[in-house]
Design an enzyme around this catalytic site. Structure first.
Site, PDB file in Angstrom:
ATOM      1  N   TYR A  45       0.834  -1.201   0.000  1.00 22.39           N
ATOM      2  CA  TYR A  45       0.000   0.000   0.000  1.00 22.39           C
ATOM      3  C   TYR A  45       0.873   1.257   0.000  1.00 22.39           C
ATOM      4  O   TYR A  45       0.647   2.181  -0.780  1.00 22.39           O
ATOM      5  CB  TYR A  45      -0.942  -0.019   1.213  1.00 22.39           C
ATOM      6  CG  TYR A  45      -1.732   1.250   1.375  1.00 22.39           C
ATOM      7  CD1 TYR A  45      -2.712   1.598   0.460  1.00 22.39           C
ATOM      8  CD2 TYR A  45      -1.480   2.125   2.429  1.00 22.39           C
ATOM      9  CE1 TYR A  45      -3.432   2.783   0.588  1.00 22.39           C
ATOM     10  CE2 TYR A  45      -2.195   3.299   2.568  1.00 22.39           C
ATOM     11  CZ  TYR A  45      -3.168   3.621   1.646  1.00 22.39           C
ATOM     12  OH  TYR A  45      -3.861   4.785   1.776  1.00 22.39           O
ATOM     13  N   GLU A  93     -11.700   5.704   4.741  1.00 21.97           N
ATOM     14  CA  GLU A  93     -11.128   6.561   5.784  1.00 21.97           C
ATOM     15  C   GLU A  93     -12.152   6.784   6.900  1.00 21.97           C
ATOM     16  O   GLU A  93     -11.799   6.799   8.070  1.00 21.97           O
ATOM     17  CB  GLU A  93     -10.653   7.897   5.208  1.00 21.97           C
ATOM     18  CG  GLU A  93      -9.467   7.797   4.276  1.00 21.97           C
ATOM     19  CD  GLU A  93      -8.172   7.342   4.921  1.00 21.97           C
ATOM     20  OE1 GLU A  93      -8.075   7.279   6.172  1.00 21.97           O
ATOM     21  OE2 GLU A  93      -7.227   7.044   4.170  1.00 21.97           O
ATOM     22  N   TRP A 123      -5.387   1.524  10.194  1.00 25.34           N
ATOM     23  CA  TRP A 123      -5.489   1.428   8.741  1.00 25.34           C
ATOM     24  C   TRP A 123      -5.226  -0.004   8.300  1.00 25.34           C
ATOM     25  O   TRP A 123      -5.812  -0.488   7.324  1.00 25.34           O
ATOM     26  CB  TRP A 123      -4.537   2.406   8.062  1.00 25.34           C
ATOM     27  CG  TRP A 123      -4.711   2.389   6.576  1.00 25.34           C
ATOM     28  CD1 TRP A 123      -3.808   1.994   5.648  1.00 25.34           C
ATOM     29  CD2 TRP A 123      -5.888   2.772   5.837  1.00 25.34           C
ATOM     30  NE1 TRP A 123      -4.341   2.097   4.383  1.00 25.34           N
ATOM     31  CE2 TRP A 123      -5.617   2.575   4.481  1.00 25.34           C
ATOM     32  CE3 TRP A 123      -7.143   3.253   6.202  1.00 25.34           C
ATOM     33  CZ2 TRP A 123      -6.540   2.837   3.475  1.00 25.34           C
ATOM     34  CZ3 TRP A 123      -8.070   3.528   5.208  1.00 25.34           C
ATOM     35  CH2 TRP A 123      -7.770   3.312   3.869  1.00 25.34           C
TER      36      TRP A 123
END
Length: 186
Positions: free
Chosen positions: A16, A38, A46
């Protein structure tokens, strides 16, 4: 190869970091995806969201805002039973509402891309932080974006969520100066 410290050593996080985070993104569907993810991340890591991202893509029809905007109460109940996503009623309801608001923004501005990128005048903000500890969790720009999104009726769009969105989609380059991606992040 030097990376931002937050990437750690988990292959999913490294991929990522190396291929997505901080790269300018101008695709409405992907921008909508990050807006929803988000918001889903609020209060979580995350990493948790990345591990569930493919499930989210399936559950939310590839993040097609036109489809998500039409979700019924029955579909929302099915989502809340889906262990592959964060089963928080407020976050799931916000995703559907945000899809509806996204369509309104697209009608007004021509695209979600034009609407979001106008907050940075169409160009990434390039910061120069030496360590990730220096990176802020909000900015004046994310404050403005958050207020405007909230005024338009979006949910889960606080300034920290907006700043994370800006980082993820390359509106701000917060790669540390020693990271190999720092120079390529615009």
């Amino acid at each position: 190869m030097i990376r931002c410290s937050w990437a750690g050593d988990l292959p999913l996080m490294i991929e990522y970091h190396d291929k997505e985070w901080g790269m300018p993104l101008h695709d409405d569907r992907r921008l909508f995806e990050f807006l929803i993810l988000e918001g889903a991340q609020a209060g979580l890591s995350w990493r948790t969201i990345l591990e569930k991202r493919e499930n989210y893509r399936k559950a939310f029809d590839g993040f097609d805002p036109a489809k998500v905007a039409r979700y019924t109460d029955a579909k929302i109940r099915r989502l809340l039973d889906d262990p592959g996503i964060v089963r928080n009623r407020l976050k799931v309801n916000a995703a559907v509402l945000n899809a509806q608001k996204c369509l309104e923004v697209q009608r007004e501005f021509g695209s979600l891309d034009r609407y979001l990128w106008r907050f940075v005048d169409g160009r990434p903000i390039r910061n120069s932080f030496k360590t990730f500890k220096e990176v802020p969790c909000r900015s004046d720009v994310s404050d403005r974006m958050s207020r405007d999104l909230a005024k338009r009726g979006f949910k889960f769009v606080g300034t920290k969520i907006c700043y994370s969105l800006m980082q993820a989609v390359g509106m701000v380059n917060d790669h540390t100066t020693d990271c190999f991606r720092y120079q390529s992040g615009e």
